[in-house]
Design a protein around this motif. Structure first.
Motif, mmCIF file in Angstrom:
data_model
loop_
_atom_site.group_PDB
_atom_site.id
_atom_site.type_symbol
_atom_site.label_atom_id
_atom_site.label_comp_id
_atom_site.label_asym_id
_atom_site.label_seq_id
_atom_site.Cartn_x
_atom_site.Cartn_y
_atom_site.Cartn_z
ATOM 1 N N LEU A 1 -1.317 -3.594 -7.257
ATOM 2 C CA LEU A 1 -2.319 -4.053 -7.689
ATOM 3 C C LEU A 1 -2.902 -5.060 -7.156
ATOM 4 O O LEU A 1 -3.946 -5.492 -6.900
ATOM 5 C CB LEU A 1 -3.460 -3.089 -8.012
ATOM 6 N N SER B 1 0.304 -1.937 -11.567
ATOM 7 C CA SER B 1 -0.347 -2.715 -11.596
ATOM 8 C C SER B 1 -0.209 -4.144 -10.848
ATOM 9 O O SER B 1 -1.286 -5.087 -10.434
ATOM 10 C CB SER B 1 -0.205 -3.429 -13.160
ATOM 11 N N TYR C 1 -4.699 -7.367 -4.816
ATOM 12 C CA TYR C 1 -6.157 -8.203 -5.122
ATOM 13 C C TYR C 1 -6.335 -9.326 -4.216
ATOM 14 O O TYR C 1 -7.261 -9.942 -4.340
ATOM 15 C CB TYR C 1 -6.472 -7.470 -6.452
ATOM 16 N N TYR D 1 1.606 6.147 -7.175
ATOM 17 C CA TYR D 1 0.156 6.686 -7.747
ATOM 18 C C TYR D 1 0.564 8.520 -7.356
ATOM 19 O O TYR D 1 0.468 8.979 -8.481
ATOM 20 C CB TYR D 1 -0.956 6.666 -7.013
ATOM 21 N N PHE E 1 2.381 1.630 -3.521
ATOM 22 C CA PHE E 1 1.147 2.121 -4.531
ATOM 23 C C PHE E 1 0.714 4.204 -4.184
ATOM 24 O O PHE E 1 0.844 4.205 -5.196
ATOM 25 C CB PHE E 1 0.179 2.006 -4.104
ATOM 26 N N THR F 1 0.613 -1.083 -0.193
ATOM 27 C CA THR F 1 0.227 0.079 0.038
ATOM 28 C C THR F 1 0.831 1.550 -0.203
ATOM 29 O O THR F 1 0.808 2.245 -0.756
ATOM 30 C CB THR F 1 -0.542 0.162 1.304
#
Length: 521
Positions: free
Chosen positions: A188, A185, A192, A153, A149, A146
């Motif tokens: 994530l 990608s 996921y 991001y 990311f 996280t």
């Protein structure tokens, strides 16, 4: 191989394609493939290669090939550490340019072919997160991913909106846009895949609030760059102050958020209504359960009354009848002929059979009553010894034996029930013995995960296979030459079923029978 997770797999494939795209750009001399939407940075050949390896590693993780995923992830981790070591210690490990030369990088700003420090840090975080997954630490891995990311991001927003402070943190620290897409990608996809583990499981649970939370996070991730882009546009194309522009944008964001907040509120209200409805149903069910308990209490009282009738009101006249017959037999013994004396034995046998039937009927009623008493510690070996002592005369006259093989004599069960179960099965084994051999009953007991298993094996007459399905039915008898009422095995099954136990039987006609009991504790 685990079940395929489509979304995570597609993201891993996207990471692989971005890596292949970067490699092709260098090999085919097409800078647009490794530098699109980038400012002063490009996806280096080594970066494209590591992106490809990372994509393959995450895809292996998706498909369940954890060992291959861990090996590829370790390669990415070591490569990232070596790049960062080159920056920290100002050394050249000769891994900056592989296969092709970097003609794109400005040598005054960064070493040719070398992955930027920011990019290496992000690859390090992703590969370290994969290592934490392999070490069965999903919460820590999700936290690391996280963080990665959010960093990538922010960098992607900076690249799209030309905010250098978001994608470049000093010398040799810029990141290319294709690289940010590959890292996004990959992170994530891993997040996921682990959505039902660690702290992410709260957001992907079946609770009513989890879906709005997921969409709220997505909503704000999309809204944030829109607000930033609007703020920059207002400052560039109008003369308003930054404070005024910020207030206008915040009000606009609030207006856009109101419909979303309304949808979430409505969903939570409906969930609350369903909860109240379920509580009302639960209260109704509880009321019905209390009524059923009262009915069962009444049934138990009726059974007590019936048991009193069976044990007292029927036995009393039976004893009177038996006494009258005995008195009549004494008075007429010398006055009747020998051929007529056998008439006295017929009512005697009938009375005996009726007494046994009444006794078994009382046992059946007891077995069907609610069992409120708990288990107690029972010495199984001593219990078998008591039964052996009761049957000593029968064993001596038939030459029979009762042998035991018990791992642990101490078990927890209701003593009166266990005694009745064993006594019925052992007595049947001796009663239905084979005429050509002495009866041998072997009792074997061993503890299991949730209770104790007892096997009682005999060498008696055995039971025909066609009769096994009806073995535990009430009043069923299969050997008519032996006296009985046909309720013994029915009673055994009832007593075992009270505690949730099971009984199985294997038998070979003429060879013997084995009853296997499972008694939960």
């Amino acid at each position: 191989m685990k079940e395929l997770k489509p979304a995570g797999t597609y993201l891993s494939v996207l990471t692989i394609l971005l890596g292949v795209c970067g490699l092709a750009g260098w090999l085919l001399d097409l800078p647009v493939l490794y530098g699109f939407l980038s400012k002063s940075a490009s996806m280096k050949f080594n970066t494209a290669l590591v992106t490809l390896l990372l994509g393959v590693a995450t895809l292996c993780y998706q498909l369940g090939y954890k060992q291959s995923s861990r090996i590829l992830g370790s390669i990415v981790l070591l490569f990232s550490l070596s790049i960062l070591s080159g920056y920290v210690f100002s050394i050249d490990l000769n891994i900056d340019q592989w296969v092709v030369g970097d003609q794109f990088t400005n040598t005054q700003q960064a070493p040719p072919g070398r992955m930027s420090a920011f990019t290496a840090t992000c690859f390090l975080l992703v590969s370290f997160g994969m290592e934490l997954f392999a070490s069965k630490k999903p919460s820590a891995a999700q936290s690391i991913l996280t963080l990665c990311f959010l960093l990538v991001y922010s960098a992607s927003i900076g690249l799209l909106l030309n905010i250098s402070g978001l994608f470049q943190f000093g010398q040799y620290s810029a990141i290319a846009f294709p690289t940010t897409l590959g890292l996004l990608s990959a992170t994530l996809g891993l997040l996921y895949t682990s959505k039902y583990q660690g702290w992410l499981s709260e957001a992907f649970s079946r609770h009513s609030a989890s879906v709005p939370v997921r969409f709220a996070v997505l909503y704000f991730l999309i809204l944030l760059p829109i607000i930033i882009a609007g703020f920059i546009w207002i400052l560039k194309h109008t003369t308003v102050t930054p404070e005024y522009a910020m207030v206008v944008l915040m009000l606009g964001a609030a207006v856009l958020t109101l419909p979303w907040a309304f949808l979430i509120l409505r969903k939570l209200n409906r969930s609350d209504d369903r909860l109240h409805s379920l509580i009302e149903e639960l209260q109704k069910s509880r009321k019905k359960l209390n009524e059923k308990n009262q009915e069962l209490t009444f049934v138990n009282q009726e059974l007590d009354s019936l048991l009193h009738i069976v044990s007292h009101d029927l036995r009393t006249p039976l004893m009177s009848l038996e006494g009258s017959l005995e008195l009549l037999h004494r008075r007429l013994e010398n006055k009747v002929e020998d051929k007529d004396r056998q008439l006295f034995t017929i009512p005697g046998k009938s009375i005996k059979r009726l007494r046994n039937t009444i006794e078994h009927l009382g046992q059946i009623i007891k077995s069907q009553k609610l069992n409120a008493e708990g288990a107690e510690e029972v010495d199984l070996c001593a219990l078998v010894d008591d039964i052996r002592a009761e049957l000593s005369e029968t064993l001596q006259s038939t030459g029979g034996r009762i042998t035991t093989q018990v791992d642990d004599c101490q078990i927890f069960y209701k003593r009166v029930h266990l005694r009745s179960i064993l006594q019925n099965l052992i007595t049947n084994a001796i009663k239905f013995r084979h005429p050509d051999r002495a009866p041998i009953v072997h009792i074997q007991a061993s503890p299991t995960k949730d209770g104790v298993q007892i096997a009682i094996t005999d060498n008696g007459l055995g039971i025909p296979q066609k009769d096994l399905p009806d073995l535990f039915h009430k009043y069923r008898r299969f050997h008519q030459h032996v006296e009985g009422t046909g309720v013994g095995l029915y009673l055994v099954q009832q007593l075992i079923g009270i505690k949730g136990g099971t009984i199985e039987v294997k038998s070979q006609e003429g060879a013997g029978t084995t009853f296997t009991l499972f008694l939960p504790v």
